[in-house]
Design an enzyme around this catalytic site. Structure first.
Site, short mmCIF file in Angstrom:
data_model
loop_
_atom_site.label_atom_id
_atom_site.label_comp_id
_atom_site.label_asym_id
_atom_site.label_seq_id
_atom_site.Cartn_x
_atom_site.Cartn_y
_atom_site.Cartn_z
N SER A 1 -28.91 -1.64 -8.63
CA SER A 1 -30.34 -1.51 -8.98
C SER A 1 -31.14 -2.77 -8.63
O SER A 1 -32.09 -3.11 -9.33
CB SER A 1 -30.51 -1.14 -10.46
OG SER A 1 -29.87 0.09 -10.72
N GLU B 1 -18.29 4.30 -5.33
CA GLU B 1 -18.36 5.76 -5.20
C GLU B 1 -17.15 6.27 -4.43
O GLU B 1 -16.63 7.36 -4.71
CB GLU B 1 -19.68 6.15 -4.51
CG GLU B 1 -20.85 5.96 -5.46
CD GLU B 1 -22.17 5.62 -4.79
OE1 GLU B 1 -22.30 5.78 -3.57
OE2 GLU B 1 -23.08 5.17 -5.52
N HIS C 1 -16.54 0.79 -1.74
CA HIS C 1 -17.66 1.07 -2.63
C HIS C 1 -17.15 1.86 -3.84
O HIS C 1 -16.26 2.68 -3.71
CB HIS C 1 -18.74 1.85 -1.87
CG HIS C 1 -20.03 1.92 -2.63
ND1 HIS C 1 -20.23 2.79 -3.67
CD2 HIS C 1 -21.17 1.19 -2.51
CE1 HIS C 1 -21.44 2.58 -4.16
NE2 HIS C 1 -22.03 1.62 -3.48
C1 PEP Z 1 -25.04 0.54 -4.02
O1 PEP Z 1 -24.68 1.69 -4.14
O2 PEP Z 1 -24.43 -0.21 -3.24
C2 PEP Z 1 -26.19 0.11 -4.81
C3 PEP Z 1 -26.28 -1.16 -5.07
O3 PEP Z 1 -27.06 1.07 -5.23
P1 PEP Z 1 -28.44 0.86 -6.06
O4 PEP Z 1 -29.14 -0.33 -5.46
O5 PEP Z 1 -29.21 2.14 -5.85
O6 PEP Z 1 -28.05 0.63 -7.48
#
Ligand code: PEP
Length: 255
Positions: free
Chosen positions: A216, A100, A98
């Site tokens: 998102s 992050e 991911h």
């Molecule tokens: C994610 O972190 O995998 C993600 C898609 O987050 P969000 O849907 O909040 O953008």
């Protein structure tokens, strides 16, 4: 024919009791089944056991995913979790790479590749994330960048059953920002990922690997992504934290 997948990444949200409550709520929302859609939830590590118990007790129509793993089997790796530990607790999937984790914890493609191999040795399905920063997108280098990630992340993987390896394309600039890529943006990169997979694994395997979009994604925009040829589902962050909105997204994928 690829089966769609909707996966919820709860990130570092939900205490144990909150996670159990969310999983129970989702089990009720999806009590009539999910048709031909694979549904997966990824709670924080300390909540995995509680969610596994909900899945078992309520015969819930979703599978359990971890958010991270270490590639060694056991040993002096304080704070890490081994693949056999995930397997023992009933996790069938695991998110790796991911953005992050790449960003805050400096994970590299080489490490992500080792994690995929370790998971697959235990029959756990990696949901391997890739995606470009805004800077790379603005420089017009996003396709090249993501294809390079895919080549490194899949290096030496032996895939015989393509349903057991999943890729999530998540443009970093669209994660948690409320800014979504357009469905065409998603298709451009997911299509390029598919072409790279053909080169790496051959047509038959590449045709069976699911490529999800993430960034998102919400109940009101998911349908547009799912219409695209190479988008096989979604990895959902924020909108997976409420049972009703996540279930709505699953229902969109069933339609
Ligand atoms: C994610 O972190 O995998 C993600 C898609 O987050 P969000 O849907 O909040 O953008």
């Amino acid at each position: 024919m690829r089966k769609r997948m909707i996966a919820g990444n709860w990130k570092m949200n939900k205490t144990f009791s909150e996670a159990v409550e969310l999983a129970s709520g989702l089990a009720k929302e999806l009590a009539d089944g999910t048709g031909d859609v694979d549904v997966v939830v990824a709670p924080p590590a300390v909540d995995l056991k509680g969610v596994a118990e909900v899945i078992e007790q309520e015969q819930a129509a979703f599978a359990l995913s971890a958010q991270n793993v270490y590639w060694e089997e056991s040993g002096a790796y304080t704070g890490e979790t081994a693949p056999n530990m995930l397997e023992a607790i009933g996790a069938t999937h695991c998110i790796i790479g991911h953005s992050e984790r790449r960003d805050y914890f400096h994970e590299t493609d080489e490490e992500i590749n080792k994690k995929a191999k370790a998971l697959m040795a235990h029959g756990i399905v990696p949901i391997s994330c890739c995606g470009e920063s805004l800077e790379i997108r603005e420089a017009g280098k996003h396709v090249e960048f993501v294809v390079d990630q895919i080549k490194k992340d899949t290096e030496g993987l032996e895939i015989t059953d393509p349903s057991k390896y999943v890729i999530a394309y998540e443009p970093i600039w669209a994660i948690g920002t409320g800014k979504t890529a357009t469905a065409d943006d998603a298709q451009e990169v997911c299509g390029a990922i598919r072409a790279a997979l053909v080169e790496i694994f051959g047509q038959e395997i590449a045709d069976g690997i699911r490529v999800l979009y993430g960034g998102s994604a919400k109940p009101d925009n998911i349908a547009g992504f799912l219409e695209k040829e190479d988008v096989d589902g979604a990895l959902v962050g924020g909108a997976s934290l409420k049972a009703d909105s996540f279930a709505d997204m699953v229902r969109s994928a069933m339609a």
